[in-house]
Design a protein around this motif. Sequence first.
Motif, mmCIF file in Angstrom:
data_model
loop_
_atom_site.group_PDB
_atom_site.id
_atom_site.type_symbol
_atom_site.label_atom_id
_atom_site.label_comp_id
_atom_site.label_asym_id
_atom_site.label_seq_id
_atom_site.Cartn_x
_atom_site.Cartn_y
_atom_site.Cartn_z
ATOM 1 N N THR A 295 0.931 -1.260 -0.063
ATOM 2 C CA THR A 295 -0.046 -0.019 -0.049
ATOM 3 C C THR A 295 0.916 1.319 0.095
ATOM 4 O O THR A 295 2.056 1.225 0.470
ATOM 5 N N ASP A 296 0.286 2.363 -0.226
ATOM 6 C CA ASP A 296 1.006 3.751 -0.229
ATOM 7 C C ASP A 296 1.511 4.052 1.252
ATOM 8 O O ASP A 296 2.854 4.548 1.283
ATOM 9 N N ASN A 297 0.494 3.622 2.003
ATOM 10 C CA ASN A 297 1.014 4.078 3.450
ATOM 11 C C ASN A 297 2.321 3.484 3.849
ATOM 12 O O ASN A 297 3.084 3.802 4.686
ATOM 13 N N LEU A 298 2.609 2.067 3.308
ATOM 14 C CA LEU A 298 3.824 1.406 3.511
ATOM 15 C C LEU A 298 5.064 1.812 2.656
ATOM 16 O O LEU A 298 6.109 1.633 3.120
ATOM 17 N N ASN B 184 5.422 4.490 1.193
ATOM 18 C CA ASN B 184 5.839 6.539 1.360
ATOM 19 C C ASN B 184 6.932 6.504 2.216
ATOM 20 O O ASN B 184 7.671 7.091 1.593
ATOM 21 N N PRO B 185 7.109 6.027 3.427
ATOM 22 C CA PRO B 185 8.236 6.181 4.003
ATOM 23 C C PRO B 185 9.628 5.579 3.524
ATOM 24 O O PRO B 185 10.829 5.916 4.164
ATOM 25 N N GLU C 35 10.016 11.813 1.462
ATOM 26 C CA GLU C 35 8.677 11.684 0.852
ATOM 27 C C GLU C 35 8.509 12.699 -0.532
ATOM 28 O O GLU C 35 7.781 13.481 -0.544
ATOM 29 N N SER D 183 -7.279 14.796 -4.110
ATOM 30 C CA SER D 183 -7.776 13.870 -2.992
ATOM 31 C C SER D 183 -8.416 12.965 -3.183
ATOM 32 O O SER D 183 -8.408 11.643 -2.551
ATOM 33 N N TYR E 148 5.455 5.065 -7.411
ATOM 34 C CA TYR E 148 4.734 5.370 -6.399
ATOM 35 C C TYR E 148 3.349 6.016 -7.139
ATOM 36 O O TYR E 148 3.394 6.745 -8.208
ATOM 37 N N SER E 149 2.214 6.094 -6.549
ATOM 38 C CA SER E 149 1.008 6.645 -6.954
ATOM 39 C C SER E 149 1.149 8.073 -7.049
ATOM 40 O O SER E 149 1.759 8.788 -6.354
#
Length: 439
Positions: A109-112, A114-115, A120, A217, A383-384
Amino acid sequence: MEIELISRETIKPSLPTPSHLRIYPLSFIDNIMRRTYVPIIFFYKPNDISDQNFKISQLRKSLSQLLSKYYPFAGRLKDKITIECNDQGVSFLVAKIKNKLSEILQNPTDNLLNPLFPDELQWTNMDWSETLISFQINCFSCGGMAISTCVSHKVSDASTILNFMHDWSLINRKIEEENETGFLVLPVSNLLDGGASIFSQKDLPIFQEVLPLKRESNVVCKRFVFQPSMINFLKAMVTSSPGSIEVVTAWIYKCVVSIIGLNIETTPFNTVVDLRKKMVPPLSEKCVGNIIWPMSIVFDKKEMELEDLVCKIEEGLYEFNDVYPKIFGENRKDNLSLISKCLKQATDPRPENENTFTFSSWCRLPMYKTDFGWGKPTWVTTYSSFSRDVIILMDTKNGNGIEVMVNLKENVMEKFEHEVELLQHASFIPNPSNVEHDA
């Protein structure tokens, strides 16, 4: 995910840039290109965890040597049309991840993700004084690693970025051989082709940059892996012998346009074309910078079958390859007004509410050949972008399938992934079979 930033430093070229190369003129394509940071990340399966510090030390050394070849990347933008190759260096971050690599690859996922990128920066717009390229080395608790980079689109396209990473891996392997044999690594030759040496800005007006991608968004990104059986199924719907990229591109465009309730005749279609092999004579695949140009197609019917769309795209590519390499090539001095017209069209802002589908293929590039000495990557991705109607195509690891990153408005994506029957057979997990069970 638990992550700790261990170090942050600047890596500079191992050899100073010669004085006669200190000013690097950008091409007329570079000059209009947005400064957005393009993100790419390479995942490597677990090895001996005790070797991670040694690997990082080697990566620093090999990157420093590589920057003596790609010397503009270690500089800073001097103005809108030149880089000052002042050897200020590039950002190099190291992070330790307490999670296992498999936890990322089982659900990327993007949350995983991203960092795992430096600061970023992915898809953000670079400030004029900032570094042109940044790296982050991610070390997982299982011994796996992920190397991510964010490169300004002002100085590179996907081919340039991936060739850079591939060359870095080659030098890193040579350093490992040097450590084992005692032989010295040969100096890296200077960069020869790129920037204004390919597409000179001379005698052309300086146009504004293409507007940066707008992050929205209500846009979501999903990955769809088209396995060979799925691609062959689509090809069977076309009587000619279409390429895999063209048939997948046409099918996605047709499906999404239909789901949104638009018609093909009034919905712009764009795809990015790599000019390296199209020029006469062909350019080296190692040419750096933005050696690309967008191809737009206007379809003449409201509805079209897949076969007709593929045919139109192939015809468009044929016409494009017959026209633009000549305009931009050896006779460009005779085509300055045409080039200016092309640049103006490329930089004119599009209506905000217009649905323009933009496809970019990173297929057939050496992303899975990037072996730093501990094996080829298990997975390579980006990445997205969170910019609607942007679709990026990449090879799967075995080279037979195509991974597609689709950015759509949330309500459109929901219909796309649930109403299109073929997508029920698409995998969302990158390469689970290539990740060790205890990773």
